[in-house]
Scaffold this motif. Sequence first.
Motif, PDB file in Angstrom:
ATOM      1  N   HIS A 175       0.858  -1.189   0.000  1.00 22.65           N
ATOM      2  CA  HIS A 175       0.000   0.000   0.000  1.00 22.65           C
ATOM      3  C   HIS A 175       0.890   1.234   0.000  1.00 22.65           C
ATOM      4  N   LEU A 176       0.725   2.087  -0.982  1.00 21.27           N
ATOM      5  CA  LEU A 176       1.441   3.352  -1.049  1.00 21.27           C
ATOM      6  C   LEU A 176       0.473   4.474  -0.694  1.00 21.27           C
ATOM      7  N   VAL A 177       0.772   5.195   0.383  1.00 21.44           N
ATOM      8  CA  VAL A 177      -0.023   6.346   0.811  1.00 21.44           C
ATOM      9  C   VAL A 177       0.829   7.591   0.621  1.00 21.44           C
ATOM     10  N   THR A 178       0.304   8.572  -0.097  1.00 26.14           N
ATOM     11  CA  THR A 178       1.051   9.800  -0.355  1.00 26.14           C
ATOM     12  C   THR A 178       0.269  11.000   0.154  1.00 26.14           C
ATOM     13  N   VAL A 179       0.946  11.861   0.900  1.00 30.14           N
ATOM     14  CA  VAL A 179       0.329  13.088   1.393  1.00 30.14           C
ATOM     15  C   VAL A 179       0.537  14.173   0.341  1.00 30.14           C
ATOM     16  N   SER A 180      -0.553  14.644  -0.233  1.00 32.29           N
ATOM     17  CA  SER A 180      -0.516  15.714  -1.228  1.00 32.29           C
ATOM     18  C   SER A 180      -0.976  17.008  -0.552  1.00 32.29           C
ATOM     19  N   SER A 181      -1.927  17.703  -1.133  1.00 26.63           N
ATOM     20  CA  SER A 181      -2.413  18.966  -0.567  1.00 26.63           C
ATOM     21  C   SER A 181      -3.653  19.402  -1.327  1.00 26.63           C
ATOM     22  N   THR A 182      -4.501  20.193  -0.669  1.00 29.14           N
ATOM     23  CA  THR A 182      -5.621  20.797  -1.394  1.00 29.14           C
ATOM     24  C   THR A 182      -5.117  21.779  -2.448  1.00 29.14           C
ATOM     25  N   ALA A 183      -3.832  22.166  -2.369  1.00 35.04           N
ATOM     26  CA  ALA A 183      -3.245  23.007  -3.416  1.00 35.04           C
ATOM     27  C   ALA A 183      -3.184  22.286  -4.751  1.00 35.04           C
ATOM     28  N   ALA A 184      -3.355  20.967  -4.753  1.00 37.31           N
ATOM     29  CA  ALA A 184      -3.419  20.216  -6.007  1.00 37.31           C
ATOM     30  C   ALA A 184      -4.734  20.453  -6.737  1.00 37.31           C
ATOM     31  N   VAL A 190      -0.852  -0.780 -11.236  1.00 38.58           N
ATOM     32  CA  VAL A 190      -0.464  -1.870 -10.334  1.00 38.58           C
ATOM     33  C   VAL A 190      -1.561  -2.875 -10.058  1.00 38.58           C
ATOM     34  N   GLY A 191      -2.808  -2.494 -10.261  1.00 43.82           N
ATOM     35  CA  GLY A 191      -3.898  -3.461 -10.148  1.00 43.82           C
ATOM     36  C   GLY A 191      -4.150  -3.951  -8.741  1.00 43.82           C
ATOM     37  N   ASP A 192      -3.408  -4.949  -8.279  1.00 43.45           N
ATOM     38  CA  ASP A 192      -3.697  -5.590  -7.003  1.00 43.45           C
ATOM     39  C   ASP A 192      -3.069  -4.884  -5.809  1.00 43.45           C
ATOM     40  N   LEU A 193      -2.272  -3.846  -6.020  1.00 45.88           N
ATOM     41  CA  LEU A 193      -1.718  -3.074  -4.923  1.00 45.88           C
ATOM     42  C   LEU A 193      -2.619  -1.873  -4.634  1.00 45.88           C
ATOM     43  N   ARG A 194      -2.483  -1.315  -3.432  1.00 46.51           N
ATOM     44  CA  ARG A 194      -3.352  -0.209  -3.036  1.00 46.51           C
ATOM     45  C   ARG A 194      -2.587   1.119  -3.123  1.00 46.51           C
ATOM     46  N   VAL A 195      -3.284   2.162  -3.571  1.00 50.22           N
ATOM     47  CA  VAL A 195      -2.688   3.485  -3.729  1.00 50.22           C
ATOM     48  C   VAL A 195      -3.665   4.521  -3.190  1.00 50.22           C
ATOM     49  N   THR A 196      -3.203   5.335  -2.260  1.00 47.49           N
ATOM     50  CA  THR A 196      -4.049   6.348  -1.626  1.00 47.49           C
ATOM     51  C   THR A 196      -3.352   7.699  -1.637  1.00 47.49           C
ATOM     52  N   VAL A 197      -4.100   8.748  -1.966  1.00 40.37           N
ATOM     53  CA  VAL A 197      -3.616  10.121  -1.835  1.00 40.37           C
ATOM     54  C   VAL A 197      -4.464  10.810  -0.760  1.00 40.37           C
ATOM     55  N   VAL A 198      -3.799  11.374   0.234  1.00 39.69           N
ATOM     56  CA  VAL A 198      -4.479  12.158   1.267  1.00 39.69           C
ATOM     57  C   VAL A 198      -4.066  13.615   1.067  1.00 39.69           C
ATOM     58  N   SER A 199      -5.051  14.487   0.846  1.00 41.06           N
ATOM     59  CA  SER A 199      -4.778  15.900   0.534  1.00 41.06           C
ATOM     60  C   SER A 199      -5.280  16.786   1.661  1.00 41.06           C
ATOM     61  N   PRO A 200      -4.386  17.237   2.528  1.00 38.86           N
ATOM     62  CA  PRO A 200      -4.793  18.112   3.617  1.00 38.86           C
ATOM     63  C   PRO A 200      -4.942  19.555   3.161  1.00 38.86           C
TER      64      PRO A 200
END
Length: 249
Positions: A141-150, A178-188
Amino acid sequence: MTDTDKTQDRGKVIAITGASSGIGRATALALADRGATVVLGARRSESLEQLAAEIRQNGGRAVGVPTDVRRREDLVRLVDTAVSEFGRLDVLVNNAGIGPVSLLEELRVEEWDDMIDVNLRGVLYGVAAALPVFRRQEAGHLVTVSSTAAYRTVPGQAVYSATKTAVRAVCEGLRQEVGDLRVTVVSPGFVHTDFVNSVADPEARAALLASRDAMALDPAAIADAITYAIAQPDKVDVNEIVVRPTAQR
């Protein structure tokens, strides 16, 4: 978070960049409290060791790895430490980021380069380090912190917004590949951290500090969003979470 959610976190090995303060620190504490093993990466080695020691004193498992996300080899070492010390890596939280925002006409080119290197290149280096491990495990699982600036930029944030928009694009492309892997973006949205201290212009910095103190979220709110995404069953992929203060436009 329910007891079931906590059970989902228990036993997972989770690496976190930018872990020594702000959102990274809050996330490390939250995940360790839920039974996860945390591998902490940040440039400030003293703060990193203090956090790891605090988690261990409270009965958790934690190790600190000095990490500058601008250096690909540092991300490889962070991931390799998780695997060598604990046998696997379940989640990488790409959290490290900087925001020395300024008007383009001020021509703070070195600051632009720093934002590109940390906010975008650092995420790509994290993907490059973790993806082969996830593929071998057939899970990750890849979790990336982005931003509402996106989603919306304002004067002074053009380059910062560009890096965060690029991060969303990279993560969406990765999700599709990636299909079976999980990817999440959290935008504060605005979060109460020392993030704005890097703004060079005194007036702009003072205005941002005033806004922060008036409405910014506690970093724990973003940590809750990250732990929510991680706690979902393996077949559930929470792709994007946007968390902002109610007062923020």
